[in-house]
Write an enzyme that holds these catalytic residues in place. Structure first.
Site, PDB file in Angstrom:
ATOM      1  N   HIS A  17       0.841  -1.207   0.000  1.00 28.13           N
ATOM      2  CA  HIS A  17       0.000   0.000   0.000  1.00 28.13           C
ATOM      3  C   HIS A  17       0.875   1.256   0.000  1.00 28.13           C
ATOM      4  O   HIS A  17       0.600   2.212  -0.729  1.00 28.13           O
ATOM      5  CB  HIS A  17      -0.904   0.049   1.245  1.00 28.13           C
ATOM      6  CG  HIS A  17      -1.950  -1.009   1.298  1.00 28.13           C
ATOM      7  ND1 HIS A  17      -2.134  -1.793   2.407  1.00 28.13           N
ATOM      8  CD2 HIS A  17      -2.885  -1.401   0.394  1.00 28.13           C
ATOM      9  CE1 HIS A  17      -3.143  -2.623   2.186  1.00 28.13           C
ATOM     10  NE2 HIS A  17      -3.606  -2.418   0.971  1.00 28.13           N
ATOM     11  N   LYS A  41     -16.162  -7.282   5.411  1.00 25.58           N
ATOM     12  CA  LYS A  41     -14.881  -7.974   5.358  1.00 25.58           C
ATOM     13  C   LYS A  41     -14.414  -8.445   6.737  1.00 25.58           C
ATOM     14  O   LYS A  41     -13.415  -9.133   6.838  1.00 25.58           O
ATOM     15  CB  LYS A  41     -13.799  -7.074   4.751  1.00 25.58           C
ATOM     16  CG  LYS A  41     -13.907  -6.913   3.253  1.00 25.58           C
ATOM     17  CD  LYS A  41     -12.666  -6.241   2.702  1.00 25.58           C
ATOM     18  CE  LYS A  41     -12.675  -6.225   1.196  1.00 25.58           C
ATOM     19  NZ  LYS A  41     -11.446  -5.641   0.656  1.00 25.58           N
ATOM     20  N   ARG A  95      -1.918  -6.146  -8.124  1.00 21.48           N
ATOM     21  CA  ARG A  95      -0.851  -7.095  -7.801  1.00 21.48           C
ATOM     22  C   ARG A  95      -0.737  -8.164  -8.859  1.00 21.48           C
ATOM     23  O   ARG A  95       0.335  -8.612  -9.181  1.00 21.48           O
ATOM     24  CB  ARG A  95      -1.130  -7.757  -6.443  1.00 21.48           C
ATOM     25  CG  ARG A  95      -1.027  -6.825  -5.271  1.00 21.48           C
ATOM     26  CD  ARG A  95      -1.491  -7.514  -4.039  1.00 21.48           C
ATOM     27  NE  ARG A  95      -2.883  -7.931  -4.248  1.00 21.48           N
ATOM     28  CZ  ARG A  95      -3.720  -8.253  -3.300  1.00 21.48           C
ATOM     29  NH1 ARG A  95      -3.329  -8.257  -2.055  1.00 21.48           N
ATOM     30  NH2 ARG A  95      -4.958  -8.589  -3.553  1.00 21.48           N
ATOM     31  N   SER A 133      -3.134  -7.909   2.677  1.00 20.18           N
ATOM     32  CA  SER A 133      -3.449  -7.731   4.100  1.00 20.18           C
ATOM     33  C   SER A 133      -3.985  -9.017   4.718  1.00 20.18           C
ATOM     34  O   SER A 133      -3.640  -9.372   5.843  1.00 20.18           O
ATOM     35  CB  SER A 133      -4.470  -6.608   4.286  1.00 20.18           C
ATOM     36  OG  SER A 133      -3.909  -5.366   3.924  1.00 20.18           O
TER      37      SER A 133
END
Length: 165
Positions: A17, A41, A95, A133
């Site tokens: 990030h 989430k 990514r 993450s």
């Protein structure tokens, strides 16, 4: 003033990030890091903790880049958040190819909602492309060393959070 919005959950903020934030600062005068509430989430960190972590990671970046950095929590549509903060550019980090499919669909929907807001994709540097993450939290949960993926402050926050569980 060119204002960009870099949205995410940032649960927690990673070196990947930060790589995108640093590079996005070359494109805008002010970068708003939109911290999504997104309870769906099931974040490990509260919204306030995530905003504080993001702000702590800004240290020195404004001086190095000349870009004003702002953390901004949001729980509305991304395009509405962009309007709220005056952003004409949404920055998204990629990514892998799997990220692109979802992002491509989101750009299409956002263009229908407001075609005055552009989306720019930045590829993570090779050394950061595997960082997610979700995986960082899993490694930390299982007692692994996450220092290659997050800053020392975030590593300590993860450790502290897991010690309380």
């Amino acid at each position: 003033m060119r204002i960009g919005l870099y949205p995410g959950t940032f649960d927690p903020i990673t070196l990947g990030h930060l790589d995108i934030i640093r590079r996005a600062c070359r494109l805008v005068d002010r970068l708003v890091v939109g911290v999504a509430i997104n309870d769906d989430k099931g974040p490990m960190f509260s919204l306030d903790e995530r905003v504080a972590m993001v702000e702590a990671e800004f240290g020195g970046l404004t001086e190095k880049t000349g870009c004003e950095l702002v953390a901004h929590p949001f729980d509305n549509l991304l395009i509405d958040c962009a309007r709220d903060v005056g952003a004409t550019l949404i920055v998204r980090g990629l990514r892998a190819v799997a990220d692109f499919e979802y992002e491509y669909q989101m750009v299409g929907m956002n263009r229908v909602l407001d075609d005055s807001v552009e989306t720019v994709f930045l590829m993570a540097e090779a050394r950061h492309q595997a960082i997610a993450s979700k995986l960082v939290k899993e490694i930390a949960r299982l007692g692994g060393d996450v220092s290659s993926f997050v800053s020392p402050a975030v590593r300590d926050a993860l450790s502290g959070k897991l010690d309380r569980v």
